[in-house]
Write an enzyme that holds these catalytic residues in place. Structure first.
Site, PDB file in Angstrom:
ATOM      1  N   HIS A  66       9.250  -0.734  -1.596  1.00  0.00           N
ATOM      2  CA  HIS A  66       9.752   0.016  -0.441  1.00  0.00           C
ATOM      3  C   HIS A  66      10.833   1.017  -0.819  1.00  0.00           C
ATOM      4  O   HIS A  66      11.290   1.777   0.031  1.00  0.00           O
ATOM      5  CB  HIS A  66      10.263  -0.917   0.672  1.00  0.00           C
ATOM      6  CG  HIS A  66       9.159  -1.554   1.448  1.00  0.00           C
ATOM      7  ND1 HIS A  66       9.379  -2.283   2.594  1.00  0.00           N
ATOM      8  CD2 HIS A  66       7.811  -1.573   1.261  1.00  0.00           C
ATOM      9  CE1 HIS A  66       8.222  -2.723   3.072  1.00  0.00           C
ATOM     10  NE2 HIS A  66       7.257  -2.304   2.265  1.00  0.00           N
ATOM     11  N   HIS A 110       0.811  -1.225   0.000  1.00  0.00           N
ATOM     12  CA  HIS A 110       0.000   0.000   0.000  1.00  0.00           C
ATOM     13  C   HIS A 110       0.840   1.268   0.000  1.00  0.00           C
ATOM     14  O   HIS A 110       0.307   2.370   0.003  1.00  0.00           O
ATOM     15  CB  HIS A 110      -0.951   0.003   1.205  1.00  0.00           C
ATOM     16  CG  HIS A 110      -0.254   0.088   2.525  1.00  0.00           C
ATOM     17  ND1 HIS A 110       0.049  -1.024   3.258  1.00  0.00           N
ATOM     18  CD2 HIS A 110       0.196   1.141   3.212  1.00  0.00           C
ATOM     19  CE1 HIS A 110       0.663  -0.652   4.358  1.00  0.00           C
ATOM     20  NE2 HIS A 110       0.767   0.656   4.362  1.00  0.00           N
TER      21      HIS A 110
END
Length: 445
Positions: free
Chosen positions: A205, A174
């Protein structure tokens, strides 16, 4: 009627989000939902919550079944159209504790340890053992299903599934959805949120906000850079590492500062405690979160169930949108983790990258990004080296590749000698095996 199998259904809050989202889609609301876990108590808690949710927001249209343990795994998967993966192999105890405490003996400190670093490497290896079994079952009983992987380390696990199994896999996180929203709010630029246009690409990330414009086409980066520098200079806050990225690298990235603090050699250094203080880095953050979550679960469970009157608002998670787009053919764009295959020209062909993808009834289609700025590709490569070597270690079963993955890790390699890394990896391997979580696949698992 479609079948959605949720692997790791004991992740109750996340299961609520993904399955609650699905219940709010006309194309998915009458699905068969298979909840699978190896923990009987957590599985029953999730069943109670999801069943209550089905009644309150879905008029009971979904069919919910539970499947406990490895002997029932194949039946949970049989005939599935979509498989959502949210497992945590080894849990907080024993495995996360092992991942943090053994490296500490060597002077190696971590913040999260679930994506890169020595913690990420060993988390990936013990999880691939389980995913290999999942893949074998899926190839037999639901060969056309999409595997929606939410488990970290995202790039290592998704990359393994995509390269070495026949399972259609996309990795989902997300952090892409919340990246620019959180940035603009943190900098007091909420008035620029509506109508903004952005482009994000890189690796999970560490995907980069490559450009961002307001509704009138104005470049927001000059003002972002000015405000971010001022905020870092004015005192401590929780996003100092990523704001330092903006200053030194010119771009912001998707995942939090506590994560990114350990993805490089810059901020966590032996004998440099002032850097920990300067950049407000929360060492041992993930174990602390685990302890707090475990302690608070009973209260949270009671609040969620609320006497059976469970409510839900559709979340930002991609899973239900992907399933809906594949079922209906109505296109939807995601930030997906897929094999590079030339999407980002200056990253390796076999790397797992996070890029914009179009989803429709023909599947998930990555888009071409081109070349990243050289410094951003270099940052990504320092992580990709570790990811590829970790996958190589699992596929070959060779400890030498585990050592090499750890040596190439920017944080580990900056702090430990090669001999120390070898000894630490051997100790971690033996500790995980003794706890019942081997890092290499054994037949019959």
């Amino acid at each position: 009627m479609k079948k959605i199998t949720f692997m790791g259904a004991g992740s109750t809050v996340f299961a609520k989000n993904v399955l609650g989202d699905s219940m709010m889609c006309d194309a998915l609301c009458d699905s068969e939902i298979a909840l699978y876990d190896i923990d009987a108590d957590r599985l029953e808690e999730s069943n109670a919550l999801i069943s209550a949710l089905n009644k309150t927001v879905n008029q009971g249209r979904a069919t919910i079944r539970t499947y406990l343990g490895i002997p029932n795994r194949k039946e949970a998967l049989r005939g599935a159209d979509f498989v959502v993966d949210a497992i945590q192999v080894g849990g907080y105890e024993p495995c996360t504790v092992i991942d943090f405490e053994i490296p500490k003996k060597y002077g190696l400190r971590q913040t999260i340890g679930d994506t890169l670093g020595i913690g990420g490497i060993f988390r990936a290896l013990r999880t691939m053992v389980v995913l290999k079994s999942f893949a074998r079952d899926m190839e037999e009983v639901c060969p056309d299903a999409w595997f929606l992987n939410y488990t970290n380390p995202m790039a290592m696990l998704s990359g393994y599934m995509q390269r070495y199994t026949g399972v259609k896999t996309v990795g989902l996180c997300h952090s892409v959805q919340v990246c620019s929203d959180g940035l603009l709010r943190a900098l007091g630029m909420e008035d620029r949120l509506e109508g903004r246009v952005e482009r994000i690409a890189g690796i999970n990330h560490m995907a980069w906000l490559l450009d961002i414009h307001d509704r009138d086409g104005n470049d927001l980066y000059p003002e972002i850079k000015r405000r971010a520098a001022e905020k870092n200079a004015s005192g401590k806050h929780n996003d100092m590492v990523r704001f330092d990225y903006i200053d030194k690298l010119g771009y912001y990235c998707t995942e939090s500062s506590e994560h990114n603090a350990e993805y490089n050699p810059f901020y966590i250094k032996p004998n440099r405690p002032e850097l920990i203080e300067q950049f407000n880095i929360p060492l041992d953050e993930y174990p602390r979160r685990c302890v707090n979550q475990i302690a608070g679960w009973q209260k949270q469970k009671e609040e969620l169930l609320s006497g059976g009157k469970v409510t839900h608002t559709r979340s930002r998670e991609y899973a239900s949108h992907i399933m809906e787009a594949i079922v209906t053919g109505n296109p939807y764009q995601i930030g997906g983790n897929v094999l590079n295959r030339g999407c980002i020209e200056n990253l390796p062909y076999e790397a797992c990258v996070e890029v914009p993808c179009l989803v429709n009834n023909r599947g998930i289609h990555p888009t071409h990004v081109g070349r990243l700025p050289v410094q951003l590709a270099a940052m990504n490569m320092s992580n990709i080296n570790v990811q590829l070597l970790t996958i190589e270690a699992f596929v070959t079963g060779k400890m030498e590749h585990v050592y090499q993955a750890a040596m190439m890790d920017p944080h580990t390699g900056a702090q430990l000698s090669t001999d120390e890394i070898v000894h630490m990896c051997d100790e971690l391997r033996d500790a995980h095996a003794a706890a019942g979580y081997p890092i290499f696949f054994e037949e019959g698992h």
